[in-house]
Scaffold this motif. Structure first.
Motif, mmCIF file in Angstrom:
data_model
loop_
_atom_site.group_PDB
_atom_site.id
_atom_site.type_symbol
_atom_site.label_atom_id
_atom_site.label_comp_id
_atom_site.label_asym_id
_atom_site.label_seq_id
_atom_site.Cartn_x
_atom_site.Cartn_y
_atom_site.Cartn_z
ATOM 1 N N TRP A 4 0.860 -1.186 0.000
ATOM 2 C CA TRP A 4 0.000 0.000 0.000
ATOM 3 C C TRP A 4 0.889 1.226 0.000
ATOM 4 O O TRP A 4 1.715 1.411 0.897
ATOM 5 N N GLY A 5 0.774 2.062 -1.027
ATOM 6 C CA GLY A 5 1.616 3.243 -1.069
ATOM 7 C C GLY A 5 1.643 3.876 -2.450
ATOM 8 O O GLY A 5 0.830 3.552 -3.316
ATOM 9 N N GLU A 6 2.608 4.772 -2.643
ATOM 10 C CA GLU A 6 2.742 5.481 -3.918
ATOM 11 C C GLU A 6 3.598 4.725 -4.929
ATOM 12 O O GLU A 6 3.480 4.949 -6.135
ATOM 13 N N PRO A 10 -8.397 6.986 -3.457
ATOM 14 C CA PRO A 10 -7.235 6.108 -3.498
ATOM 15 C C PRO A 10 -7.648 4.736 -4.039
ATOM 16 O O PRO A 10 -8.771 4.287 -3.812
ATOM 17 N N SER A 23 -7.880 1.140 -3.921
ATOM 18 C CA SER A 23 -7.807 0.071 -2.932
ATOM 19 C C SER A 23 -8.841 -1.001 -3.249
ATOM 20 O O SER A 23 -9.869 -0.716 -3.866
ATOM 21 N N VAL A 75 -5.877 7.033 3.195
ATOM 22 C CA VAL A 75 -4.657 7.826 3.291
ATOM 23 C C VAL A 75 -5.063 9.293 3.311
ATOM 24 O O VAL A 75 -6.029 9.689 2.648
ATOM 25 N N THR A 120 -4.919 10.850 -4.821
ATOM 26 C CA THR A 120 -3.811 10.782 -3.855
ATOM 27 C C THR A 120 -2.606 10.019 -4.378
ATOM 28 O O THR A 120 -1.563 10.001 -3.736
ATOM 29 N N TYR A 163 -2.169 6.907 -4.397
ATOM 30 C CA TYR A 163 -1.941 5.730 -3.556
ATOM 31 C C TYR A 163 -2.659 4.527 -4.149
ATOM 32 O O TYR A 163 -3.776 4.650 -4.676
#
Length: 262
Positions: free
Chosen positions: A45-47, A129, A131, A137, A175, A177
């Motif tokens: 999970w992140g950029e 985001p 997901s 986030v 975002t 993400y």
């Protein structure tokens, strides 16, 4: 008169058939994507998770400017002066645009999409985001599940295509993400997922000096992210300073489609 009525009824029935077929096609697509990925659990999970493209695969001194229009309540603006500067200097960019911004700025969107200097990227339906389990986030909840993620990506892709006659092939989530399964879903929907290697304005919050400093860290094959929906920010001023210096240093500005990504 009777013939006109019959013809009108025929047209209405034909349009309904096409509309129902399109709806059925979309639901079939969504079900197939859910079925393919529903048993996969996200591990990242992140950029910069696996599959997110953040740079070009090149040794040339090129930079891609990618500019977001997020379409949030306070993000419906348009920095016309920044766009005019890019046009005047013949600097290309990839514009990631959210569905809500399109609805609010439709004629502007059409003008931007028709300009060969720019290419249009998909910035989602509701700027969420990306997901498959509702991860959050910055206080923003991501898409709840795969079905909602498909809506987030595909409905805006179809909106853009319906206006421009060209389907976007790049996606950046709200975002920027992602989880790793969400990236696979986006790929299945025929999008490359785009991150960045230069944080150009931190959501249009940087001062002009910080924007300039961010760009001046550029090396070969960078992807920069900034915003063009906040004309009140200092993004434009900082970019103009940086672009002038980078051009003098031999850098070339390109679109994402101009070079292979890594």
């Amino acid at each position: 008169m009777k013939k006109r009525v019959v013809f009108s009824l025929f047209c209405i029935l034909t349009l309904n058939v096409y509309a129902n077929a399109a709806k059925d096609d979309y639901e079939t697509l969504k079900k197939s994507v859910v079925s393919k990925y529903e048993k996969q659990m996200p591990k990242q999970w992140g950029e910069k998770v696996t599959g997110v493209k953040t740079q070009f695969n090149t040794k040339q001194k090129v930079i891609a400017i990618t500019m977001d229009a997020c379409g949030s309540k306070d993000g419906m603006g348009y920095d016309k002066k920044l766009i005019s500067y890019l046009e005047k200097e013949n600097i290309p960019a990839t514009l990631f645009i959210n569905a809500r911004w399109i609805d609010t700025n439709l004629e502007t969107f059409k003008t931007l999409a028709a300009n060969p200097l720019f290419e249009i990227g998909n910035h989602g339906l509701l700027h969420k985001p990306a997901s498959v389990d509702g991860s959050s986030v910055y206080g923003i909840k991501g898409t709840e599940d795969i079905a909602e993620l498909v809506d987030e990506i595909e409905l805006n892709a179809r909106k853009i295509e319906s206006i421009t006659n060209k389907r976007p092939k790049y996606y950046r989530s709200g975002t920027a993400y992602y989880d790793d399964v969400a990236v696979k879903v986006a790929n299945r929907l025929k999008h490359q997922v785009i991150g960045f290697s230069i944080l150009g304005d931190a959501g249009a919050t940087y001062t002009a000096k910080k924007v300039e400093e961010a760009f001046m860290t550029a090396k070969k094959g960078e992807i920069a992210i900034v915003h063009f929906n906040h004309p009140e920010s200092q993004t434009r001023e900082g970019m103009i300073r940086a672009i002038t210096k980078l051009k003098a240093d031999g850098f070339k500005f390109v679109k994402l489609s101009d070079y292979p990504l890594k």
